[in-house]
Design a protein around this motif. Structure first.
Motif, PDB file in Angstrom:
ATOM      1  N   MET A 178      25.657 -24.786  29.296  1.00  0.00           N
ATOM      2  CA  MET A 178      25.156 -24.156  30.521  1.00  0.00           C
ATOM      3  C   MET A 178      26.087 -24.440  31.699  1.00  0.00           C
ATOM      4  O   MET A 178      26.358 -23.555  32.523  1.00  0.00           O
ATOM      5  CB  MET A 178      23.744 -24.662  30.835  1.00  0.00           C
ATOM      6  CG  MET A 178      22.684 -24.224  29.845  1.00  0.00           C
ATOM      7  SD  MET A 178      22.510 -22.427  29.721  1.00  0.00           S
ATOM      8  CE  MET A 178      22.056 -21.996  31.396  1.00  0.00           C
ATOM      9  N   GLY A 181      29.075 -22.256  31.278  1.00  0.00           N
ATOM     10  CA  GLY A 181      28.707 -20.857  31.475  1.00  0.00           C
ATOM     11  C   GLY A 181      28.507 -20.512  32.945  1.00  0.00           C
ATOM     12  O   GLY A 181      28.948 -19.458  33.417  1.00  0.00           O
ATOM     13  N   ARG A 182      27.836 -21.383  33.667  1.00  0.00           N
ATOM     14  CA  ARG A 182      27.652 -21.148  35.104  1.00  0.00           C
ATOM     15  C   ARG A 182      28.991 -21.096  35.827  1.00  0.00           C
ATOM     16  O   ARG A 182      29.177 -20.306  36.770  1.00  0.00           O
ATOM     17  CB  ARG A 182      26.781 -22.258  35.704  1.00  0.00           C
ATOM     18  CG  ARG A 182      25.334 -22.233  35.259  1.00  0.00           C
ATOM     19  CD  ARG A 182      24.511 -23.226  36.096  1.00  0.00           C
ATOM     20  NE  ARG A 182      23.406 -23.768  35.327  1.00  0.00           N
ATOM     21  CZ  ARG A 182      23.403 -24.957  34.750  1.00  0.00           C
ATOM     22  NH1 ARG A 182      24.458 -25.745  34.857  1.00  0.00           N
ATOM     23  NH2 ARG A 182      22.334 -25.369  34.075  1.00  0.00           N
ATOM     24  N   PHE A 197      26.314 -18.885  27.106  1.00  0.00           N
ATOM     25  CA  PHE A 197      24.862 -18.744  27.115  1.00  0.00           C
ATOM     26  C   PHE A 197      24.346 -18.297  25.748  1.00  0.00           C
ATOM     27  O   PHE A 197      23.254 -18.690  25.330  1.00  0.00           O
ATOM     28  CB  PHE A 197      24.444 -17.753  28.203  1.00  0.00           C
ATOM     29  CG  PHE A 197      24.866 -18.161  29.584  1.00  0.00           C
ATOM     30  CD1 PHE A 197      24.751 -19.472  30.006  1.00  0.00           C
ATOM     31  CD2 PHE A 197      25.392 -17.233  30.483  1.00  0.00           C
ATOM     32  CE1 PHE A 197      25.150 -19.866  31.276  1.00  0.00           C
ATOM     33  CE2 PHE A 197      25.787 -17.608  31.750  1.00  0.00           C
ATOM     34  CZ  PHE A 197      25.667 -18.923  32.150  1.00  0.00           C
ATOM     35  N   ALA A 213      19.114 -19.917  30.152  1.00  0.00           N
ATOM     36  CA  ALA A 213      20.160 -19.195  29.421  1.00  0.00           C
ATOM     37  C   ALA A 213      19.826 -17.709  29.319  1.00  0.00           C
ATOM     38  O   ALA A 213      20.699 -16.845  29.482  1.00  0.00           O
ATOM     39  CB  ALA A 213      20.340 -19.798  28.035  1.00  0.00           C
ATOM     40  N   ARG A 216      20.432 -16.198  32.726  1.00  0.00           N
ATOM     41  CA  ARG A 216      21.870 -16.046  32.993  1.00  0.00           C
ATOM     42  C   ARG A 216      22.458 -14.904  32.170  1.00  0.00           C
ATOM     43  O   ARG A 216      23.398 -14.228  32.616  1.00  0.00           O
ATOM     44  CB  ARG A 216      22.596 -17.350  32.688  1.00  0.00           C
ATOM     45  CG  ARG A 216      22.155 -18.536  33.537  1.00  0.00           C
ATOM     46  CD  ARG A 216      22.381 -18.308  35.016  1.00  0.00           C
ATOM     47  NE  ARG A 216      21.935 -19.459  35.808  1.00  0.00           N
ATOM     48  CZ  ARG A 216      21.920 -19.496  37.134  1.00  0.00           C
ATOM     49  NH1 ARG A 216      22.313 -18.427  37.831  1.00  0.00           N
ATOM     50  NH2 ARG A 216      21.505 -20.573  37.776  1.00  0.00           N
TER      51      ARG A 216
END
Length: 277
Positions: A178, A181-182, A197, A213, A216
């Motif tokens: 995460m 991914g962010r 994600f 997730a 997102r």
């Protein structure tokens, strides 16, 4: 005072005296080796245990090693081996603990303490788990070792504790995905973000990170211009986590784009959550 020839030492006499003095000094300075004395095994073992209770871990390790050295074929030597692994673990010397416990398993695979040895290996990895901003290789090793405890000794107390720690470890690994991914999403790289994600959904869908997730993914697919997948992610999120704030965020994103949550059965997200829809 006037010396006569009789009172002046001759050269050979001086040399002999000098050599004698040097030899005396060398003998006096030479380290004295303590004679080997075999001691009762119970005495050695209890002495090592006393050192452990006093948290003198170096002395405890040395003591258990002496038990094994003097009485290698006794049951006390076997106990000393597993205790050495425990002492290393207690002293936060995790690499040595892993090595010592691994040696115990190799020598005594059928011993009743083998389960504890596997557990010590798992805990030694687990105690070294770092925060999600760092490399998670140790976390992966901890997960593998914990799963090995459960696989080999499913009914043991060690397995019960390992199962709890497996959940925490998986949550930690999901948190790492995460975080990355962010980062990609903030950098305007939705494709890379989706990969991270997606990994959370595929591998760690039962962790606490699954709702975010899915949100997102809704956000990333909208940014990428793939509304169908965004709608599916939001629909799955709403079905499985209807009270989550992440569903509220996803619903708002879709509403702003004149879309509604709607699951596409052909989506990879639907296939993963198919039994939950």
């Amino acid at each position: 005072m006037t010396r006569t020839l009789a009172t002046i030492p001759t050269a050979p006499a001086v040399l002999a005296a000098t050599v004698g003095l040097v030899l005396a000094l060398l003998v006096g300075c030479a380290p004295s080796e303590e004679p080997y004395v075999e001691r009762p095994v119970e005495e050695l073992y209890n002495e090592a245990m006393d050192s452990l209770l006093d948290e003198d871990f170096d002395a405890a390790v040395a003591g258990f090693a002496e038990v094994e050295r003097q009485h290698p074929y006794s049951v006390w030597a076997t106990r000393a081996q597993i205790m050495s692994a425990f002492v290393y673990y207690q002293g936060n010397r995790y690499d040595e603990a892993i090595a010592a416990a691994g040696r115990f398993v190799e020598l005594h695979p059928g011993n009743r303490d083998a389960a504890y040895a596997y557990y010590l290996i798992a805990m030694s990895h687990y105690e070294q788990i770092s925060d999600v901003d760092r490399d998670q290789r140790t976390t992966e090793l901890a997960l593998q070792a914990l799963q090995e405890v459960v696989r080999r000794f499913p009914g043991s107390t060690y397995a019960r504790d390992a199962r709890l720690k497996i959940d925490l470890t998986r949550d930690h690994l999901a948190g790492k995905e995460m975080t990355v991914g962010r980062y990609y999403l903030r950098r305007g790289n939705p494709i890379a973000a989706i990969g991270r994600f997606r990994k959370v959904i595929e591998l760690y869908q039962t962790t606490s990170h699954a709702p975010e997730a899915l949100h997102r993914l809704t956000e990333a697919y909208l940014a990428l211009g793939v509304p169908g997948e965004a709608q599916t992610a939001a629909a799955v999120l709403g079905h499985n986590y209807p009270g989550s704030q992440w569903y509220q965020f996803s619903y708002a994103l879709l509403t702003d784009a004149d879309l509604q949550p709607e699951a596409d059965e052909g989506s990879w997200i639907s296939r993963i959550f198919g039994d939950l829809l």
